[in-house]
Design a protein around this motif. Sequence first.
Motif, PDB file in Angstrom:
ATOM      1  N   GLU A  25      -5.056 -64.182   3.737  1.00 47.60           N
ATOM      2  CA  GLU A  25      -5.569 -63.202   2.862  1.00 47.60           C
ATOM      3  C   GLU A  25      -6.454 -62.073   3.798  1.00 47.60           C
ATOM      4  N   VAL A  26      -6.247 -60.898   3.287  1.00 49.09           N
ATOM      5  CA  VAL A  26      -6.807 -60.025   4.220  1.00 49.09           C
ATOM      6  C   VAL A  26      -7.948 -59.288   3.115  1.00 49.09           C
ATOM      7  N   ASP A  27      -9.112 -59.209   3.693  1.00 53.56           N
ATOM      8  CA  ASP A  27     -10.246 -58.273   2.560  1.00 53.56           C
ATOM      9  C   ASP A  27      -9.866 -57.060   3.065  1.00 53.56           C
ATOM     10  N   LEU A  28      -8.998 -56.171   2.068  1.00 49.85           N
ATOM     11  CA  LEU A  28      -8.862 -54.718   2.336  1.00 49.85           C
ATOM     12  C   LEU A  28     -10.015 -53.992   2.367  1.00 49.85           C
ATOM     13  N   VAL A  29     -10.913 -54.218   1.532  1.00 44.56           N
ATOM     14  CA  VAL A  29     -12.068 -53.290   1.689  1.00 44.56           C
ATOM     15  C   VAL A  29     -12.893 -53.303   3.123  1.00 44.56           C
ATOM     16  N   ALA A  30     -13.029 -54.421   3.435  1.00 45.90           N
ATOM     17  CA  ALA A  30     -13.534 -54.793   4.870  1.00 45.90           C
ATOM     18  C   ALA A  30     -12.567 -54.250   5.930  1.00 45.90           C
ATOM     19  N   LEU A  31     -11.264 -54.297   5.868  1.00 46.03           N
ATOM     20  CA  LEU A  31     -10.420 -53.644   6.689  1.00 46.03           C
ATOM     21  C   LEU A  31     -10.401 -52.046   6.644  1.00 46.03           C
ATOM     22  N   ASP A  32     -10.552 -51.682   5.656  1.00 47.23           N
ATOM     23  CA  ASP A  32     -10.660 -50.058   5.413  1.00 47.23           C
ATOM     24  C   ASP A  32     -11.940 -49.541   6.060  1.00 47.23           C
ATOM     25  N   ASP A  33     -13.077 -50.303   5.722  1.00 44.29           N
ATOM     26  CA  ASP A  33     -14.368 -49.960   6.483  1.00 44.29           C
ATOM     27  C   ASP A  33     -14.189 -50.241   7.977  1.00 44.29           C
ATOM     28  N   ALA A  34     -13.540 -51.266   8.420  1.00 50.00           N
ATOM     29  CA  ALA A  34     -13.632 -51.375   9.985  1.00 50.00           C
ATOM     30  C   ALA A  34     -12.601 -50.456  10.618  1.00 50.00           C
ATOM     31  N   ALA A  80      -7.575 -52.771  20.462  1.00 49.32           N
ATOM     32  CA  ALA A  80      -8.093 -52.318  18.949  1.00 49.32           C
ATOM     33  C   ALA A  80      -7.875 -53.781  18.081  1.00 49.32           C
ATOM     34  N   ARG A  81      -6.873 -54.670  18.234  1.00 48.90           N
ATOM     35  CA  ARG A  81      -6.917 -55.815  17.415  1.00 48.90           C
ATOM     36  C   ARG A  81      -8.094 -56.543  17.751  1.00 48.90           C
ATOM     37  N   ALA A  82      -8.505 -56.804  18.832  1.00 51.25           N
ATOM     38  CA  ALA A  82      -9.721 -57.564  19.212  1.00 51.25           C
ATOM     39  C   ALA A  82     -10.882 -57.084  18.419  1.00 51.25           C
ATOM     40  N   TRP A  83     -10.929 -55.684  18.621  1.00 47.13           N
ATOM     41  CA  TRP A  83     -12.279 -55.039  18.079  1.00 47.13           C
ATOM     42  C   TRP A  83     -12.394 -55.252  16.472  1.00 47.13           C
ATOM     43  N   LEU A  84     -10.931 -55.200  15.818  1.00 45.98           N
ATOM     44  CA  LEU A  84     -10.940 -55.124  14.382  1.00 45.98           C
ATOM     45  C   LEU A  84     -11.370 -56.525  14.062  1.00 45.98           C
ATOM     46  N   GLN A  85     -10.759 -57.687  14.781  1.00 51.36           N
ATOM     47  CA  GLN A  85     -10.905 -58.927  14.469  1.00 51.36           C
ATOM     48  C   GLN A  85     -12.504 -59.392  14.546  1.00 51.36           C
ATOM     49  N   ARG A  86     -13.069 -58.736  15.501  1.00 53.71           N
ATOM     50  CA  ARG A  86     -14.453 -59.018  15.839  1.00 53.71           C
ATOM     51  C   ARG A  86     -15.362 -58.428  14.696  1.00 53.71           C
ATOM     52  N   GLU A  87     -14.994 -57.247  14.069  1.00 51.09           N
ATOM     53  CA  GLU A  87     -15.422 -56.385  13.227  1.00 51.09           C
ATOM     54  C   GLU A  87     -15.317 -57.211  11.862  1.00 51.09           C
ATOM     55  N   MET A  88     -14.083 -57.627  11.559  1.00 53.05           N
ATOM     56  CA  MET A  88     -14.067 -58.300  10.398  1.00 53.05           C
ATOM     57  C   MET A  88     -14.695 -59.597  10.380  1.00 53.05           C
ATOM     58  N   LYS A  89     -15.073 -60.317  11.251  1.00 55.80           N
ATOM     59  CA  LYS A  89     -15.667 -61.597  11.448  1.00 55.80           C
ATOM     60  C   LYS A  89     -17.008 -61.536  11.021  1.00 55.80           C
ATOM     61  N   GLN A  90     -17.657 -60.204  11.751  1.00 57.23           N
ATOM     62  CA  GLN A  90     -18.946 -60.059  11.464  1.00 57.23           C
ATOM     63  C   GLN A  90     -19.410 -59.587   9.978  1.00 57.23           C
TER      64      GLN A  90
END
Length: 95
Positions: A25-34, A80-90
């Motif tokens: 499951e992906v939090d689309l709001v968090a993904l958009d923010d990131a 970019a993937r690593a950055w997004l993963q870190r951002e989403m985890k935070q």
Amino acid sequence: MAAKRGAGAPRLALDPEIALPQKREVDLVALDDALTKLATLDPQQSRLIELRFFGGLSIEETAVVLGISPATVKREWATARAWLQREMKQKEAHK
């Protein structure tokens, strides 16, 4: 000789309905923010994510669209993937 290759053994069909889900499951709001934040930091990486993740383009196709080498696409894609993963985890940790 045919016996070692399964001669006479019953054939089993795999039912895709019972397979384990491959996607999380992906939090689309968090993904958009990131992605919005990434676009301010590195517009090319943001565009690369859009092309690869949402557009489904290959490394080579993405390289053509962005006018960069496939090696650069691979490097930027990993970053970019690593950055997004870190951002989403935070973001998840702050909920």
